[in-house]
Each structure stands twice: as C-alpha cells, then as structure tokens.
Design a protein around this motif. Structure first.
Motif, mmCIF file in Angstrom:
data_model
loop_
_atom_site.group_PDB
_atom_site.id
_atom_site.type_symbol
_atom_site.label_atom_id
_atom_site.label_comp_id
_atom_site.label_asym_id
_atom_site.label_seq_id
_atom_site.Cartn_x
_atom_site.Cartn_y
_atom_site.Cartn_z
ATOM 1 N N THR A 67 7.415 59.751 74.885
ATOM 2 C CA THR A 67 8.770 59.371 75.291
ATOM 3 C C THR A 67 8.740 58.096 76.134
ATOM 4 O OG1 THR A 67 9.432 61.685 75.239
ATOM 5 C CG2 THR A 67 10.858 60.194 76.455
ATOM 6 N N LYS A 68 7.791 57.998 77.046
ATOM 7 C CA LYS A 68 7.662 56.779 77.867
ATOM 8 C C LYS A 68 7.349 55.564 76.998
ATOM 9 C CE LYS A 68 6.081 59.135 82.021
ATOM 10 N NZ LYS A 68 4.929 59.418 82.891
ATOM 11 N N HIS A 69 6.498 55.750 76.007
ATOM 12 C CA HIS A 69 6.170 54.658 75.092
ATOM 13 C C HIS A 69 7.421 54.209 74.335
ATOM 14 C CE1 HIS A 69 4.115 52.184 72.185
ATOM 15 N NE2 HIS A 69 4.624 52.908 71.204
ATOM 16 N N GLY A 70 8.179 55.169 73.841
ATOM 17 C CA GLY A 70 9.428 54.839 73.154
ATOM 18 C C GLY A 70 10.393 54.097 74.060
ATOM 19 N N GLU A 71 10.462 54.512 75.310
ATOM 20 C CA GLU A 71 11.328 53.847 76.292
ATOM 21 C C GLU A 71 10.919 52.389 76.461
ATOM 22 O OE1 GLU A 71 14.524 53.795 78.497
ATOM 23 O OE2 GLU A 71 13.764 55.841 78.462
ATOM 24 N N ARG A 72 9.619 52.138 76.592
ATOM 25 C CA ARG A 72 9.127 50.759 76.769
ATOM 26 C C ARG A 72 9.419 49.895 75.543
ATOM 27 N NH1 ARG A 72 4.753 53.680 79.058
ATOM 28 N NH2 ARG A 72 3.581 53.450 77.116
ATOM 29 N N GLY B 108 22.528 40.165 72.876
ATOM 30 C CA GLY B 108 23.439 39.055 72.652
ATOM 31 C C GLY B 108 23.343 38.407 71.280
ATOM 32 N N THR B 109 22.491 38.921 70.413
ATOM 33 C CA THR B 109 22.316 38.308 69.095
ATOM 34 C C THR B 109 23.146 38.990 68.009
ATOM 35 O OG1 THR B 109 20.464 39.726 68.457
ATOM 36 C CG2 THR B 109 19.919 37.699 69.662
ATOM 37 N N GLY B 110 23.695 40.141 68.316
ATOM 38 C CA GLY B 110 24.440 40.896 67.319
ATOM 39 C C GLY B 110 23.572 41.787 66.453
ATOM 40 N N VAL B 111 22.277 41.773 66.704
ATOM 41 C CA VAL B 111 21.346 42.612 65.951
ATOM 42 C C VAL B 111 21.407 44.033 66.504
ATOM 43 C CG1 VAL B 111 18.903 43.037 65.442
ATOM 44 C CG2 VAL B 111 19.800 40.712 65.409
ATOM 45 N N ALA B 112 21.594 44.989 65.617
ATOM 46 C CA ALA B 112 21.582 46.401 66.021
ATOM 47 C C ALA B 112 20.144 46.905 66.029
ATOM 48 C CB ALA B 112 22.419 47.230 65.061
ATOM 49 N N ILE B 113 19.806 47.641 67.049
ATOM 50 C CA ILE B 113 18.467 48.216 67.151
ATOM 51 C C ILE B 113 18.543 49.677 66.720
ATOM 52 C CG2 ILE B 113 16.578 48.806 68.708
ATOM 53 C CD1 ILE B 113 17.505 46.425 70.432
ATOM 54 N N ALA B 114 17.663 50.042 65.824
ATOM 55 C CA ALA B 114 17.623 51.418 65.325
ATOM 56 C C ALA B 114 16.175 51.848 65.174
ATOM 57 C CB ALA B 114 18.338 51.531 63.989
ATOM 58 N N GLY B 115 15.971 53.132 65.184
ATOM 59 C CA GLY B 115 14.630 53.659 64.989
ATOM 60 C C GLY B 115 14.661 54.943 64.193
ATOM 61 N N ILE C 284 14.311 62.562 72.984
ATOM 62 C CA ILE C 284 14.177 61.320 72.224
ATOM 63 C C ILE C 284 15.537 60.641 72.072
ATOM 64 C CG2 ILE C 284 13.580 60.358 69.969
ATOM 65 C CD1 ILE C 284 11.466 62.655 69.796
ATOM 66 N N ALA C 285 16.570 61.420 71.790
ATOM 67 C CA ALA C 285 17.921 60.861 71.639
ATOM 68 C C ALA C 285 18.388 60.191 72.926
ATOM 69 C CB ALA C 285 18.899 61.956 71.219
ATOM 70 N N LYS C 286 18.043 60.750 74.068
ATOM 71 C CA LYS C 286 18.429 60.152 75.359
ATOM 72 C C LYS C 286 17.757 58.791 75.556
ATOM 73 C CE LYS C 286 19.242 64.588 77.558
ATOM 74 N NZ LYS C 286 18.672 65.598 78.470
ATOM 75 N N VAL C 287 16.504 58.677 75.143
ATOM 76 C CA VAL C 287 15.793 57.391 75.235
ATOM 77 C C VAL C 287 16.522 56.348 74.393
ATOM 78 C CG1 VAL C 287 13.656 56.171 74.646
ATOM 79 C CG2 VAL C 287 13.559 58.400 75.777
ATOM 80 N N PHE C 288 16.904 56.720 73.189
ATOM 81 C CA PHE C 288 17.633 55.802 72.320
ATOM 82 C C PHE C 288 18.968 55.414 72.949
ATOM 83 C CE2 PHE C 288 14.441 56.795 69.348
ATOM 84 C CZ PHE C 288 14.546 55.956 68.258
ATOM 85 N N ALA C 289 19.685 56.381 73.458
ATOM 86 C CA ALA C 289 21.002 56.120 74.055
ATOM 87 C C ALA C 289 20.899 55.193 75.260
ATOM 88 C CB ALA C 289 21.670 57.433 74.451
ATOM 89 N N ALA D 110 20.250 51.999 71.323
ATOM 90 C CA ALA D 110 19.664 52.014 69.981
ATOM 91 C C ALA D 110 20.252 53.157 69.155
ATOM 92 C CB ALA D 110 18.152 52.157 70.066
ATOM 93 N N VAL D 111 20.262 52.971 67.856
ATOM 94 C CA VAL D 111 20.744 53.989 66.926
ATOM 95 C C VAL D 111 19.588 54.910 66.567
ATOM 96 C CG1 VAL D 111 21.739 54.374 64.644
ATOM 97 C CG2 VAL D 111 22.483 52.416 66.004
ATOM 98 N N PHE D 112 19.861 56.178 66.613
ATOM 99 C CA PHE D 112 18.899 57.237 66.302
ATOM 100 C C PHE D 112 19.060 57.569 64.831
ATOM 101 C CE2 PHE D 112 17.756 61.706 66.061
ATOM 102 C CZ PHE D 112 16.809 61.909 67.048
ATOM 103 N N ASP D 113 18.092 57.228 63.996
ATOM 104 C CA ASP D 113 18.155 57.486 62.557
ATOM 105 C C ASP D 113 17.250 58.671 62.250
ATOM 106 O OD1 ASP D 113 18.548 57.320 59.850
ATOM 107 O OD2 ASP D 113 17.278 55.573 59.581
ATOM 108 N N PHE D 114 17.860 59.748 61.799
ATOM 109 C CA PHE D 114 17.122 60.994 61.576
ATOM 110 C C PHE D 114 16.736 61.116 60.130
ATOM 111 C CE2 PHE D 114 17.054 65.766 61.465
ATOM 112 C CZ PHE D 114 15.989 65.916 62.326
#
Length: 80
Positions: free
Chosen positions: A10-15, A26-33, A67-72, A76-80
C-alpha cells in the motif's frame, strides 16, 4: 507478516500514485491503475488467494478498501 506485507504494498502504491499525480498535474491526463480482482475463495476465512497477492482481508481488514483509499487520495481511477 501479512499485515506488514500488505502495508508495504500500500505504501508503494501511495508513492507511485503520488509521483504520477505530481508529474501529470494540470495536463488533463487522467491517472488510473489496474487492481487485480483476486476474489476466488473470498468467503473462505483465511482468504488464501488474496493473501498470496498481498491483499489483507483477514481479521476485519478490507484490502480492497485500503487500496481504493490510496487511489482516492491521489485522484486516481481504480480500475477493477
């Protein structure tokens, strides 16, 4: 051990997500995982499939929620 291991993942995902957020801010790029749905034997008390993947779903813990909290937190978008 399982709690420590899940915490390290979880810490690794956070980093990683935080770094991505800073880079793309600021680029308009959505981050998802992609998060693996390791749900077979979910209702089995020891959650063997999830434990081997590092998801701690024992003793009242919800690895998917953690994991969802880290994304939030990182927008970032959580893709299941």
């Amino acid at each position: 051990f399982v709690g420590w291991y899940a915490g390290q993942l979880t810490k690794h995902g956070e980093r990683v997500l935080h770094a991505a957020k800073l880079v793309f801010q600021g680029t308009g790029v959505a981050i998802a995982g992609k998060v693996a749905g390791i749900h077979w034997w979910y209702f089995y008390p020891s959650h063997p499939a999830e434990v081997t993947a590092g998801y701690w779903n024992q003793k009242g813990n919800d690895g998917y929620a953690d994991i969802a909290k880290v994304f939030a937190r990182n927008g970032a978008v959580f893709d299941f």
